[in-house]
Design a protein around this motif. Sequence first.
Motif, short mmCIF file in Angstrom:
data_model
loop_
_atom_site.label_atom_id
_atom_site.label_comp_id
_atom_site.label_asym_id
_atom_site.label_seq_id
_atom_site.Cartn_x
_atom_site.Cartn_y
_atom_site.Cartn_z
N SER A 21 0.86 -1.16 0.00
CA SER A 21 0.00 0.00 0.00
C SER A 21 0.91 1.22 0.00
N VAL A 22 0.67 2.15 -0.90
CA VAL A 22 1.62 3.23 -1.06
C VAL A 22 1.45 4.39 -0.09
N SER A 23 0.26 4.64 0.40
CA SER A 23 0.04 5.79 1.26
C SER A 23 0.39 5.47 2.70
N LEU A 24 1.30 6.25 3.27
CA LEU A 24 1.63 6.09 4.68
C LEU A 24 0.99 7.19 5.51
N SER A 25 0.09 7.98 4.92
CA SER A 25 -0.73 8.99 5.59
C SER A 25 0.01 10.30 5.79
N ALA A 26 -0.70 11.24 6.39
CA ALA A 26 -0.20 12.59 6.59
C ALA A 26 0.84 12.65 7.70
N GLU A 27 1.38 13.82 7.91
CA GLU A 27 2.40 14.07 8.93
C GLU A 27 1.87 13.72 10.32
N LEU A 127 -3.30 3.19 12.74
CA LEU A 127 -2.55 1.99 13.10
C LEU A 127 -2.17 1.28 11.81
N ARG A 128 -0.88 1.06 11.62
CA ARG A 128 -0.39 0.36 10.43
C ARG A 128 0.28 -0.92 10.87
N GLY A 129 -0.25 -2.05 10.42
CA GLY A 129 0.35 -3.35 10.68
C GLY A 129 1.06 -3.83 9.43
N THR A 139 -3.00 0.59 6.63
CA THR A 139 -3.31 1.48 7.73
C THR A 139 -4.81 1.47 8.00
N GLN A 140 -5.15 1.36 9.28
CA GLN A 140 -6.54 1.50 9.72
C GLN A 140 -6.68 2.83 10.44
N THR A 141 -7.89 3.35 10.42
CA THR A 141 -8.21 4.59 11.12
C THR A 141 -9.14 4.26 12.28
N TRP A 142 -8.68 4.54 13.48
CA TRP A 142 -9.48 4.34 14.69
C TRP A 142 -9.91 5.70 15.21
N THR A 143 -11.03 5.74 15.92
CA THR A 143 -11.54 6.98 16.48
C THR A 143 -11.61 6.88 17.99
#
Length: 161
Positions: A21-27, A127-129, A139-143
């Motif tokens: 997966s190429v996106s490692l997310s924002a800063e 969270l990235r496993g 990457t998952q997005t938790w709230t």
Amino acid sequence: MRKVGVGVAALLAIVVSGKPSVSLSAEPLATEAALTGYWLSQDHDGVFKIDRCGQNLCGHLIGLRYDGTDVPHGHDGKSECDLLMLTDFQPMEGSNKGRWAGHILDPDTGHLYDSQIWTTQPDVLKLRGYIGLPIFGETQTWTRYKGPAMGPVCKIPDSVK
């Protein structure tokens, strides 16, 4: 019928498959204070409490979504209620400053996978496993969880969607 862990299981399935997966997310903006507390998993099937464990951060599964009255059990036959799933998270340095590296447990197999956690905005945890390199993961997005207390035996209240 067991429903718990679908989100975590999906993340782990992608990790094991090695699908890049190429996106490692924002800063990342993560400080210890921003990461600690209660978090609802991406698929709303688990609530985790992230807190300090010695010098590191760790996370216990304190809420599960499941049918019936039998608490789900891991591969070892032990209850998943209050299971330590996130371990040994330490702050990263250099270009990864703001991220914390540690491990995530797959309760169905007992395998530990590398992972990172961070926040990019208040009340949102990423969270990235992965296996080996972060590019081989998802990457998952938790709230942040602000709902009612967990029911008996770690059951997520039906009102939580």
